[in-house]
Every structure is written in structure tokens, then in C-alpha cells.
Motif scaffolding. Structure first.
Motif, PDB file in Angstrom:
ATOM      1  N   VAL A  15      -0.733 -68.394  54.643  1.00 55.33           N
ATOM      2  CA  VAL A  15       0.064 -67.056  54.962  1.00 55.33           C
ATOM      3  C   VAL A  15      -0.394 -65.543  53.887  1.00 55.33           C
ATOM      4  CG1 VAL A  15       1.564 -65.196  56.034  1.00 55.33           C
ATOM      5  CG2 VAL A  15       1.173 -67.677  57.021  1.00 55.33           C
ATOM      6  N   PRO A  16      -0.629 -64.871  54.385  1.00 53.98           N
ATOM      7  CA  PRO A  16      -0.709 -63.556  52.617  1.00 53.98           C
ATOM      8  C   PRO A  16       0.937 -62.831  53.036  1.00 53.98           C
ATOM      9  CG  PRO A  16      -2.664 -62.888  54.303  1.00 53.98           C
ATOM     10  CD  PRO A  16      -2.072 -64.076  54.806  1.00 53.98           C
ATOM     11  N   LEU A  17       0.382 -62.356  51.435  1.00 53.49           N
ATOM     12  CA  LEU A  17       2.820 -61.916  50.967  1.00 53.49           C
ATOM     13  C   LEU A  17       2.116 -60.779  51.368  1.00 53.49           C
ATOM     14  CD1 LEU A  17       3.559 -64.549  48.347  1.00 53.49           C
ATOM     15  CD2 LEU A  17       3.897 -64.598  50.575  1.00 53.49           C
ATOM     16  N   HIS A  18       1.311 -59.735  51.235  1.00 51.76           N
ATOM     17  CA  HIS A  18       1.222 -58.761  51.859  1.00 51.76           C
ATOM     18  C   HIS A  18      -0.201 -58.176  52.738  1.00 51.76           C
ATOM     19  CE1 HIS A  18      -1.952 -58.917  48.927  1.00 51.76           C
ATOM     20  NE2 HIS A  18      -3.415 -57.955  49.778  1.00 51.76           N
ATOM     21  N   ALA A  19       0.100 -56.818  53.607  1.00 47.64           N
ATOM     22  CA  ALA A  19      -0.399 -56.790  54.340  1.00 47.64           C
ATOM     23  C   ALA A  19      -1.727 -56.165  54.276  1.00 47.64           C
ATOM     24  CB  ALA A  19       0.143 -55.702  55.753  1.00 47.64           C
ATOM     25  N   ALA A  20      -3.007 -56.117  54.371  1.00 45.09           N
ATOM     26  CA  ALA A  20      -4.115 -56.207  54.324  1.00 45.09           C
ATOM     27  C   ALA A  20      -3.891 -54.476  54.362  1.00 45.09           C
ATOM     28  CB  ALA A  20      -5.175 -56.877  55.095  1.00 45.09           C
ATOM     29  N   GLU A  21      -4.924 -53.516  52.827  1.00 47.68           N
ATOM     30  CA  GLU A  21      -5.610 -52.347  52.653  1.00 47.68           C
ATOM     31  C   GLU A  21      -5.883 -51.808  54.386  1.00 47.68           C
ATOM     32  OE1 GLU A  21      -4.572 -50.393  49.736  1.00 47.68           O
ATOM     33  OE2 GLU A  21      -2.596 -52.549  49.606  1.00 47.68           O
ATOM     34  N   PRO A  22      -5.311 -50.402  54.535  1.00 47.79           N
ATOM     35  CA  PRO A  22      -5.366 -49.357  55.792  1.00 47.79           C
ATOM     36  C   PRO A  22      -6.994 -49.265  55.460  1.00 47.79           C
ATOM     37  CG  PRO A  22      -3.193 -49.187  54.588  1.00 47.79           C
ATOM     38  CD  PRO A  22      -3.807 -49.830  53.962  1.00 47.79           C
ATOM     39  N   ALA A  23      -7.555 -48.945  56.170  1.00 42.72           N
ATOM     40  CA  ALA A  23      -9.101 -48.098  55.616  1.00 42.72           C
ATOM     41  C   ALA A  23      -8.956 -46.869  55.316  1.00 42.72           C
ATOM     42  CB  ALA A  23      -9.772 -48.307  56.669  1.00 42.72           C
ATOM     43  N   PRO A  24      -9.400 -45.820  53.936  1.00 45.52           N
ATOM     44  CA  PRO A  24      -9.002 -45.048  53.470  1.00 45.52           C
ATOM     45  C   PRO A  24      -8.665 -43.570  55.068  1.00 45.52           C
ATOM     46  CG  PRO A  24     -10.599 -45.830  52.939  1.00 45.52           C
ATOM     47  CD  PRO A  24     -10.623 -46.605  53.640  1.00 45.52           C
ATOM     48  N   LEU A  25      -8.437 -43.127  54.608  1.00 47.07           N
ATOM     49  CA  LEU A  25      -8.682 -41.898  56.053  1.00 47.07           C
ATOM     50  C   LEU A  25      -9.673 -40.913  55.359  1.00 47.07           C
ATOM     51  CD1 LEU A  25      -4.640 -41.052  56.048  1.00 47.07           C
ATOM     52  CD2 LEU A  25      -6.597 -42.538  57.531  1.00 47.07           C
ATOM     53  N   LYS A  26     -10.253 -40.482  56.240  1.00 49.48           N
ATOM     54  CA  LYS A  26     -11.833 -39.372  56.277  1.00 49.48           C
ATOM     55  C   LYS A  26     -10.417 -38.060  55.683  1.00 49.48           C
ATOM     56  CE  LYS A  26     -15.129 -41.505  58.910  1.00 49.48           C
ATOM     57  NZ  LYS A  26     -15.678 -41.682  60.405  1.00 49.48           N
ATOM     58  N   PRO A  27     -11.750 -37.574  54.895  1.00 48.74           N
ATOM     59  CA  PRO A  27     -10.845 -35.735  54.588  1.00 48.74           C
ATOM     60  C   PRO A  27     -11.170 -35.154  56.022  1.00 48.74           C
ATOM     61  CG  PRO A  27     -13.252 -36.552  53.149  1.00 48.74           C
ATOM     62  CD  PRO A  27     -12.768 -37.643  54.678  1.00 48.74           C
ATOM     63  N   ILE A  28     -10.280 -34.144  56.469  1.00 52.07           N
ATOM     64  CA  ILE A  28     -10.051 -33.537  57.378  1.00 52.07           C
ATOM     65  C   ILE A  28     -10.088 -31.736  56.475  1.00 52.07           C
ATOM     66  CG2 ILE A  28      -9.656 -34.943  59.099  1.00 52.07           C
ATOM     67  CD1 ILE A  28      -6.788 -33.869  58.880  1.00 52.07           C
ATOM     68  N   ARG A  29      -9.770 -30.695  56.771  1.00 53.82           N
ATOM     69  CA  ARG A  29     -10.125 -29.892  57.117  1.00 53.82           C
ATOM     70  C   ARG A  29      -9.514 -28.791  58.247  1.00 53.82           C
ATOM     71  NH1 ARG A  29     -15.038 -27.700  55.660  1.00 53.82           N
ATOM     72  NH2 ARG A  29     -14.796 -28.599  53.478  1.00 53.82           N
ATOM     73  N   VAL A  30      -8.206 -27.854  57.853  1.00 54.91           N
ATOM     74  CA  VAL A  30      -7.725 -27.553  59.047  1.00 54.91           C
ATOM     75  C   VAL A  30      -7.456 -26.162  58.383  1.00 54.91           C
ATOM     76  CG1 VAL A  30      -4.814 -26.660  59.406  1.00 54.91           C
ATOM     77  CG2 VAL A  30      -5.269 -29.340  58.562  1.00 54.91           C
ATOM     78  N   ILE A  31      -8.131 -25.411  59.439  1.00 57.09           N
ATOM     79  CA  ILE A  31      -8.256 -24.108  59.323  1.00 57.09           C
ATOM     80  C   ILE A  31      -7.328 -22.784  59.577  1.00 57.09           C
ATOM     81  CG2 ILE A  31      -9.799 -22.255  59.091  1.00 57.09           C
ATOM     82  CD1 ILE A  31     -12.416 -23.469  59.416  1.00 57.09           C
ATOM     83  N   LEU A  32      -6.333 -22.052  59.312  1.00 53.37           N
ATOM     84  CA  LEU A  32      -6.083 -21.288  59.667  1.00 53.37           C
ATOM     85  C   LEU A  32      -5.725 -19.819  59.889  1.00 53.37           C
ATOM     86  CD1 LEU A  32      -2.685 -22.394  57.818  1.00 53.37           C
ATOM     87  CD2 LEU A  32      -2.996 -23.063  59.663  1.00 53.37           C
ATOM     88  N   VAL A  33      -5.783 -19.541  61.450  1.00 53.14           N
ATOM     89  CA  VAL A  33      -6.666 -17.979  60.871  1.00 53.14           C
ATOM     90  C   VAL A  33      -5.674 -17.109  62.035  1.00 53.14           C
ATOM     91  CG1 VAL A  33      -7.834 -16.569  62.956  1.00 53.14           C
ATOM     92  CG2 VAL A  33      -8.732 -18.456  61.097  1.00 53.14           C
ATOM     93  N   GLY A  34      -4.585 -15.513  61.558  1.00 51.51           N
ATOM     94  CA  GLY A  34      -3.655 -15.568  62.181  1.00 51.51           C
ATOM     95  C   GLY A  34      -3.259 -13.976  61.390  1.00 51.51           C
ATOM     96  N   ASP A  35      -2.130 -14.524  61.729  1.00 54.84           N
ATOM     97  CA  ASP A  35      -1.594 -12.518  61.107  1.00 54.84           C
ATOM     98  C   ASP A  35      -0.770 -12.468  59.921  1.00 54.84           C
ATOM     99  OD1 ASP A  35       1.050 -13.223  62.521  1.00 54.84           O
ATOM    100  OD2 ASP A  35       0.956 -12.042  63.589  1.00 54.84           O
ATOM    101  N   SER A  36       0.765 -12.058  59.480  1.00 52.63           N
ATOM    102  CA  SER A  36       1.250 -12.148  57.956  1.00 52.63           C
ATOM    103  C   SER A  36       2.351 -13.442  58.899  1.00 52.63           C
ATOM    104  CB  SER A  36       2.275 -10.563  57.955  1.00 52.63           C
ATOM    105  OG  SER A  36       2.523 -10.125  58.792  1.00 52.63           O
ATOM    106  N   THR A  37       2.515 -13.356  59.978  1.00 54.45           N
ATOM    107  CA  THR A  37       2.768 -14.800  59.469  1.00 54.45           C
ATOM    108  C   THR A  37       2.398 -15.820  59.127  1.00 54.45           C
ATOM    109  OG1 THR A  37       2.898 -15.138  62.086  1.00 54.45           O
ATOM    110  CG2 THR A  37       4.440 -13.981  62.096  1.00 54.45           C
ATOM    111  N   VAL A  38       1.461 -15.654  59.450  1.00 55.99           N
ATOM    112  CA  VAL A  38       0.675 -17.294  58.647  1.00 55.99           C
ATOM    113  C   VAL A  38       0.474 -17.352  57.151  1.00 55.99           C
ATOM    114  CG1 VAL A  38      -1.537 -18.978  59.468  1.00 55.99           C
ATOM    115  CG2 VAL A  38      -0.184 -17.651  61.553  1.00 55.99           C
ATOM    116  N   THR A  39       0.080 -16.299  57.209  1.00 56.44           N
ATOM    117  CA  THR A  39      -0.305 -15.692  55.390  1.00 56.44           C
ATOM    118  C   THR A  39       0.177 -16.597  54.420  1.00 56.44           C
ATOM    119  OG1 THR A  39       0.349 -13.832  55.059  1.00 56.44           O
ATOM    120  CG2 THR A  39      -1.669 -13.704  55.801  1.00 56.44           C
ATOM    121  N   ASP A  40      -0.200 -16.743  53.252  1.00 55.90           N
ATOM    122  CA  ASP A  40       0.125 -17.396  52.117  1.00 55.90           C
ATOM    123  C   ASP A  40       1.331 -16.722  51.432  1.00 55.90           C
ATOM    124  OD1 ASP A  40      -1.259 -19.847  52.632  1.00 55.90           O
ATOM    125  OD2 ASP A  40      -2.873 -18.616  51.057  1.00 55.90           O
ATOM    126  N   THR A  41       1.716 -15.485  51.180  1.00 54.36           N
ATOM    127  CA  THR A  41       1.705 -14.690  50.510  1.00 54.36           C
ATOM    128  C   THR A  41       3.482 -14.770  51.578  1.00 54.36           C
ATOM    129  OG1 THR A  41       0.934 -12.918  51.243  1.00 54.36           O
ATOM    130  CG2 THR A  41       0.630 -13.626  49.635  1.00 54.36           C
TER     131      THR A  41
END
Length: 85
Positions: A15-41
Motif C-alpha cells: 500500500v502506498p504510504l502517501h496519497a497520489a498528487e492531485p491534478a493541478p488546478l486550472k488557472p481562473i480569473r475573478v473580475i470585480l466590478v463595483g463602486d468604492s466599496t470594492v476598489t483596491d484603495t
């Protein structure tokens, strides 16, 4: 009895002593659109960016003074620049 112990030991060794490595996750992009309550500043945009996995990129198009009247209706072409990268 000794045969059973030997058989069990052989199974445990195979029995393997470690679990198989999970498949790499696909890159995703989250796009935020909003007012001043969402801005980076002044909003939560930066905080959200620190919480996502490294495979995700947060692109923040929020701007102060934005409102629902400035946001395009669903299904129409957005007035925000396309995300790049």
C-alpha cells in the motif's frame, strides 16, 4: 495463523504510504466590478485577492462613484476593459 500474518504484512507493504498528487488546478480569473466599496484603495477588493489560491487572479475594475446606472444591463457588452494576462 503465521500465513495470515505474512499475507497481511505483504498487503500493508504494497500500500502506498502517501496519497497520489492531485491534478493541478486550472488557472481562473475573478473580475470585480463595483463602486468604492470594492476598489483596491478603499474596499474589499484587495482583501479578496489575498484569499484566493495562487491559481486564481483577481482583476479589479471597480471605481469610486460607480452605480447601477453606470453598470451595463445583463447581456449587453460591458464597458470595462477586457482582462489581460
Amino acid at each position: 495463523m503465521p500465513f495470515r500474518l505474512a499475507a497481511i504484512a505483504a498487503m500493508l507493504v504494497s500500500v502506498p504510504l502517501h496519497a497520489a498528487e492531485p491534478a493541478p488546478l486550472k488557472p481562473i480569473r475573478v473580475i470585480l466590478v463595483g463602486d468604492s466599496t470594492v476598489t483596491d484603495t478603499a474596499g474589499w477588493g484587495t482583501g479578496l485577492a489575498t484569499l484566493v489560491r495562487p491559481e486564481a487572479t483577481v482583476v479589479n475594475h471597480a471605481r469610486g462613484g460607480a452605480s447601477t446606472s453606470a453598470t451595463p444591463p445583463p447581456g449587453s457588452a460591458p464597458r470595462y476593459p477586457p482582462a489581460t494576462g
